[in-house]
Design an enzyme around this catalytic site. Sequence first.
Site, PDB file in Angstrom:
ATOM      1  N   ALA A 290       0.816  -1.210   0.000  1.00 30.85           N
ATOM      2  CA  ALA A 290       0.000   0.000   0.000  1.00 30.85           C
ATOM      3  C   ALA A 290       0.848   1.258   0.000  1.00 30.85           C
ATOM      4  O   ALA A 290       0.424   2.308  -0.495  1.00 30.85           O
ATOM      5  CB  ALA A 290      -0.912   0.002   1.226  1.00 30.85           C
ATOM      6  N   ASP A 336      26.294  26.706 -31.571  1.00 31.72           N
ATOM      7  CA  ASP A 336      27.042  26.935 -32.793  1.00 31.72           C
ATOM      8  C   ASP A 336      26.616  28.290 -33.354  1.00 31.72           C
ATOM      9  O   ASP A 336      25.591  28.848 -32.951  1.00 31.72           O
ATOM     10  CB  ASP A 336      26.742  25.807 -33.783  1.00 31.72           C
ATOM     11  CG  ASP A 336      27.698  25.807 -34.961  1.00 31.72           C
ATOM     12  OD1 ASP A 336      28.749  26.474 -34.879  1.00 31.72           O
ATOM     13  OD2 ASP A 336      27.398  25.143 -35.963  1.00 31.72           O
ATOM     14  N   ASP A 592      24.674  21.780 -35.896  1.00 36.27           N
ATOM     15  CA  ASP A 592      24.040  21.273 -37.113  1.00 36.27           C
ATOM     16  C   ASP A 592      24.994  20.495 -38.002  1.00 36.27           C
ATOM     17  O   ASP A 592      24.569  19.851 -38.946  1.00 36.27           O
ATOM     18  CB  ASP A 592      23.421  22.423 -37.917  1.00 36.27           C
ATOM     19  CG  ASP A 592      24.445  23.506 -38.252  1.00 36.27           C
ATOM     20  OD1 ASP A 592      25.630  23.332 -37.915  1.00 36.27           O
ATOM     21  OD2 ASP A 592      24.051  24.526 -38.847  1.00 36.27           O
TER      22      ASP A 592
END
Length: 867
Positions: A290, A336, A592
């Site tokens: 419980a 970047d 990227d």
Amino acid sequence: MTTHLKTKPADAPPVDAREPVSRLLRDLRTTPTGLTAREAARRLQVSGPNALPSHGGHRWPLALLRQLIHPLALLLWVAGGLAWIAGTTNLAIAIAGVILLNGLLAFVQEQQAEKAVEALGKYLPDRAAVLRDGQVWHVPATELVPGDVLVLAEGNRIPADARLVDGTVDVDASMLTGESVPVTRMADAPDDATRPLDSPVLVFSGTVCVAGAAHAVVHATGRHTEIGRIASLSSRVGREESPLERQVRRVAWLIALVAVVVGVGFLPLGWLAGLSWAAAFVFAIGLLVANVPEGLLPTITLALAAGVRSMAKAGALVKRLSAVETLGSTTVICTDKTGTLTRNEMSVEEVHPVGEGLVEALARCSTADVTASSGDPTELALLRYASANGADPSLRDAGRKALYPFDPRLKRMSTVDAVGDSLWVSTKGAPEQVLPRCAMPPEERARLLALVDEMAGRALRVLAVAGRPVTALPGSRDEAETDLRLLGLVGLVDPPRPEVAAAVADCHSAGIRVHVVTGDNGRTAAEIARRVGIGADRVISGDDLAGLPEPALDEALTANGEIVFSRAAPEDKLRIADALRDCGEVVAMTGDGVNDAPALRRADIGVAMGIGGTDVAKEAATVVLTDDNFATIVAGVREGRRVFDNVRKFVLYIFAHAVPEVLPFLLFAVSGGMIPLPLTVLQILAIDLGTETLPALALGREPAEPGLMSRRPRRRSEGVVTGRMLLRAWGIMGLMSGVLVLGAFFAVLYAAGWHPGADVSSGVLHDAYLQATTASFAAIVFCQVGTAFAARTERVSLRSVGLTTNRLLLGGIVFELVFAAALIYLPPLQTLFGTAALPAWVVAMLLPMPVLVWGADEVFRWATRRR
């Protein structure tokens, strides 16, 4: 005839590609006309295919197993096993289902983020032009070997690392270096670069030839290329647990400790209360089960999944559920420049006309095709400017009489065109090369050179444009480019994205520092950084970084201000990410390019650009921005903070109910059985898996509190569970709920004439006892309503967020009240859960309980706000 290459191991180091061409050809045992087909086939067996190594394998069973045995899952397995032992089979099956569903969901999410090395292979072209047997062959790129001589032309993707033998090419190397402007590579250029990537005689696998033509001898293939080295870095960089995963583990151990202490502690107390050891053990198991919040794991998963959906709508795809929260705990963003802060598209920023005809000269003196968007990015920018100012570049080719193409040594190009009834020479190029060929007073030339220096200091790429009419076609380039008239100066830049400045300001208001880590030159990067609001308080080049010892780097990163790291290699980005993490920062790294992949994997959160980013960066990152919008990162931070706050809210909500659930058992045990058990185990399970679940899930969708983005990021060491949370959960809401629950229990018993020690197993008192335990159950449910509203805010008042702004919570509360009513008033459920219908006066006693629980916590929050 090509001599044979001595056999070497496939992983032998490559030759020195920067030595003189004659020596390099000798070392590679090849000639300017290439290898023979037979020798190339033999070398392919020795050196292996020109492909990146694959680290794949049948590892998914282990990955799935890890999702099923982390601490919280183990705790639930134990709870399920104990539930099975205790005879509650349905509960055991439900717990197992929760574990499996959550494990499968997390497993699928993790598998999507493990493809960085495979994506690198997409940067190798399918076929390549090489010289073999003295002729041009088009062979699969995977069959290239050291010693092959490549035939490079405009538009080619370079298939291997090579040294130019003859010719000149312009190369887009942004995916490796981060530079937005193509670089020129010449076979006979002096090589004084400090690193191979900047060498004027080398070209690298995966980059693109945007202009020119050349022959180049391959010196490295496969894993020995620059892109292969990055692949190796990416594969070696492992992922670590997110802050939330670490905190969930701590919460799991805390819950386990509480559950075990309560369960084991009940054994002697139950025996002292008069129970047999067997009965006490069964009660202890029930109490332990419980006290394990079976709904905690799915609630966390669903809260994170909701955050993933919200971020997807904002333009960010999340490949790892916990990344939502990690972004919210970010303290430093390393971004970047090219394509992230900027558009990755050259644009005319500033024009200083000196004579008539500047725009027309820009339209004529070009070889790019603006319609097809092909050619040098700088020329495309100039053509777009010319078109916008009335010139028509489409008429260029019809009137051209002569072309003197761009020469990297001369740093200029010229055309001779028919303009009306006359001929016109148009020249553009570097100001230091064009201005001396223009007729002007010395003082005017000095003024213009000073203007050029000032423009370059603002990160502009400056071109001088000149021209003159001629009566006949010049006999040579030197004749054409003599006695020119200066038409003007043009400054170009890769401009910042317009939304970035506001996003950076939001980062600063949220206490997040932003460092720029780029392969571009420092002056340009610093100027762009300042334009968007990044401090750029210090510029550290790659060479400077290499000379910094670890303590000095740590000192620079922990000092106030923001840094621009220029000419950064992949290893530099990794080192910066590691240093920041060692300093206790939570690091988000954006990027990227291929060169960003290792650092994206190493950072706490890797953020890749979805439109302009390479597939490698997308696969290495945990978050991909579908709109390439830096501002989306801020939306992600806001969403991550909201998700973490909501995790705390439903943990608080769940913890608050431990006190009213455990107090009845302790009261029963401490009284030695004089007081009957105020609550049954099945009623507690009905609360944990029934009435509690939907409100907890709804708290996971709670709107953000006011001031969410104006507070400092939390410390990495700060946990989900804090002392303040435990005080609210156990000391205020839990204690108040416990008192109210026991009050309802005793009120019903005393109304029936009960006294301590009375037998409640039969007769009138038994019916009263069923009503009393039912009153305890109902009181906990009503107290849950007050706890849910109190848990909606951490410090501000409920009024400030609105009573009805979380409609899912209102629906969850309606469900729990209907569910509780069903257990209390439906005869089949009464028999199963040991409940009985409550009289009206008991229901009236329950009605103010939500307000009392919420009010106690509201007063506490009001008092802490005043302090």
